[in-house]
Design a protein around this motif. Structure first.
Motif, PDB file in Angstrom:
ATOM      1  N   ILE A  68       0.854  -1.176   0.000  1.00  0.00           N
ATOM      2  CA  ILE A  68       0.000   0.000   0.000  1.00  0.00           C
ATOM      3  C   ILE A  68       0.899   1.238   0.000  1.00  0.00           C
ATOM      4  O   ILE A  68       1.681   1.441   0.929  1.00  0.00           O
ATOM      5  CB  ILE A  68      -0.921   0.035   1.242  1.00  0.00           C
ATOM      6  N   ALA A  69       0.795   2.028  -1.057  1.00  0.00           N
ATOM      7  CA  ALA A  69       1.569   3.263  -1.156  1.00  0.00           C
ATOM      8  C   ALA A  69       0.814   4.374  -0.433  1.00  0.00           C
ATOM      9  O   ALA A  69      -0.332   4.670  -0.765  1.00  0.00           O
ATOM     10  CB  ALA A  69       1.787   3.630  -2.621  1.00  0.00           C
ATOM     11  N   LEU A  70       1.445   4.940   0.577  1.00  0.00           N
ATOM     12  CA  LEU A  70       0.883   6.090   1.280  1.00  0.00           C
ATOM     13  C   LEU A  70       1.478   7.321   0.612  1.00  0.00           C
ATOM     14  O   LEU A  70       2.688   7.536   0.653  1.00  0.00           O
ATOM     15  CB  LEU A  70       1.222   6.016   2.773  1.00  0.00           C
ATOM     16  N   LEU A 100       4.557   1.378   1.405  1.00  0.00           N
ATOM     17  CA  LEU A 100       5.474   2.165   0.575  1.00  0.00           C
ATOM     18  C   LEU A 100       5.256   3.620   0.985  1.00  0.00           C
ATOM     19  O   LEU A 100       4.287   4.255   0.555  1.00  0.00           O
ATOM     20  CB  LEU A 100       5.170   1.964  -0.911  1.00  0.00           C
ATOM     21  N   PRO A 101       6.113   4.157   1.868  1.00  0.00           N
ATOM     22  CA  PRO A 101       5.881   5.504   2.421  1.00  0.00           C
ATOM     23  C   PRO A 101       6.369   6.626   1.501  1.00  0.00           C
ATOM     24  O   PRO A 101       7.375   7.288   1.770  1.00  0.00           O
ATOM     25  CB  PRO A 101       6.652   5.463   3.739  1.00  0.00           C
ATOM     26  N   ILE A 136       7.454  -3.173   8.422  1.00  0.00           N
ATOM     27  CA  ILE A 136       6.324  -3.332   7.501  1.00  0.00           C
ATOM     28  C   ILE A 136       6.530  -2.583   6.182  1.00  0.00           C
ATOM     29  O   ILE A 136       5.647  -2.587   5.320  1.00  0.00           O
ATOM     30  CB  ILE A 136       4.972  -2.950   8.146  1.00  0.00           C
ATOM     31  N   VAL A 137       7.684  -1.938   6.017  1.00  0.00           N
ATOM     32  CA  VAL A 137       7.985  -1.264   4.754  1.00  0.00           C
ATOM     33  C   VAL A 137       8.420  -2.315   3.738  1.00  0.00           C
ATOM     34  O   VAL A 137       9.240  -3.188   4.046  1.00  0.00           O
ATOM     35  CB  VAL A 137       9.083  -0.197   4.943  1.00  0.00           C
ATOM     36  N   ALA A 138       7.869  -2.238   2.548  1.00  0.00           N
ATOM     37  CA  ALA A 138       8.243  -3.179   1.484  1.00  0.00           C
ATOM     38  C   ALA A 138       9.737  -3.056   1.202  1.00  0.00           C
ATOM     39  O   ALA A 138      10.249  -1.945   1.030  1.00  0.00           O
ATOM     40  CB  ALA A 138       7.435  -2.894   0.219  1.00  0.00           C
TER      41      ALA A 138
END
Length: 105
Positions: free
Chosen positions: A39-41, A75-76, A94-96
């Motif tokens: 999930i890209a934030l 994905l921050p 939890i970061v890809a």
């Protein structure tokens, strides 16, 4: 997270593709995109009345907690979320791993 934010509800608004939180009748949200690797934030925004109150940090923490509980990688891309994770390295788990700036966290 400040105690005043702990019981606030996080809403996943799938129609607008954002995570939302109300604080003192004002809105904060994080836009997201669903990608193959997580999930890209992409953007965090707070109404001016709640900026500087800690609501933004609470919103990010609640969003990351939700994603972790749902087994999602993050994905921050949002600079605010990225900075939060950099200051709180326990969230890096939890970061890809294929996130383009992973080595900068």
């Amino acid at each position: 997270m400040k105690a005043e934010f702990e019981n606030l509800k996080l809403v996943k608004n799938e129609d607008k593709m954002r995570f939302e939180m109300q604080y003192n009748n004002h809105l904060g949200f994080i836009d997201y995109e669903v990608r193959d690797n997580g999930i890209a934030l992409t953007h965090t925004e707070l109404e001016p009345e709640i900026q500087g109150t800690g609501a933004g940090m609470a919103l990010v923490e609640k969003t990351l907690t939700y994603l972790k509980e749902h087994g999602q990688k993050v994905l921050p891309y949002c600079s605010y979320v990225f900075a939060f994770i950099k200051r709180h390295p326990e969230w890096k788990e939890i970061v890809a791993e294929d996130f383009i700036f992973y080595n900068k966290l």
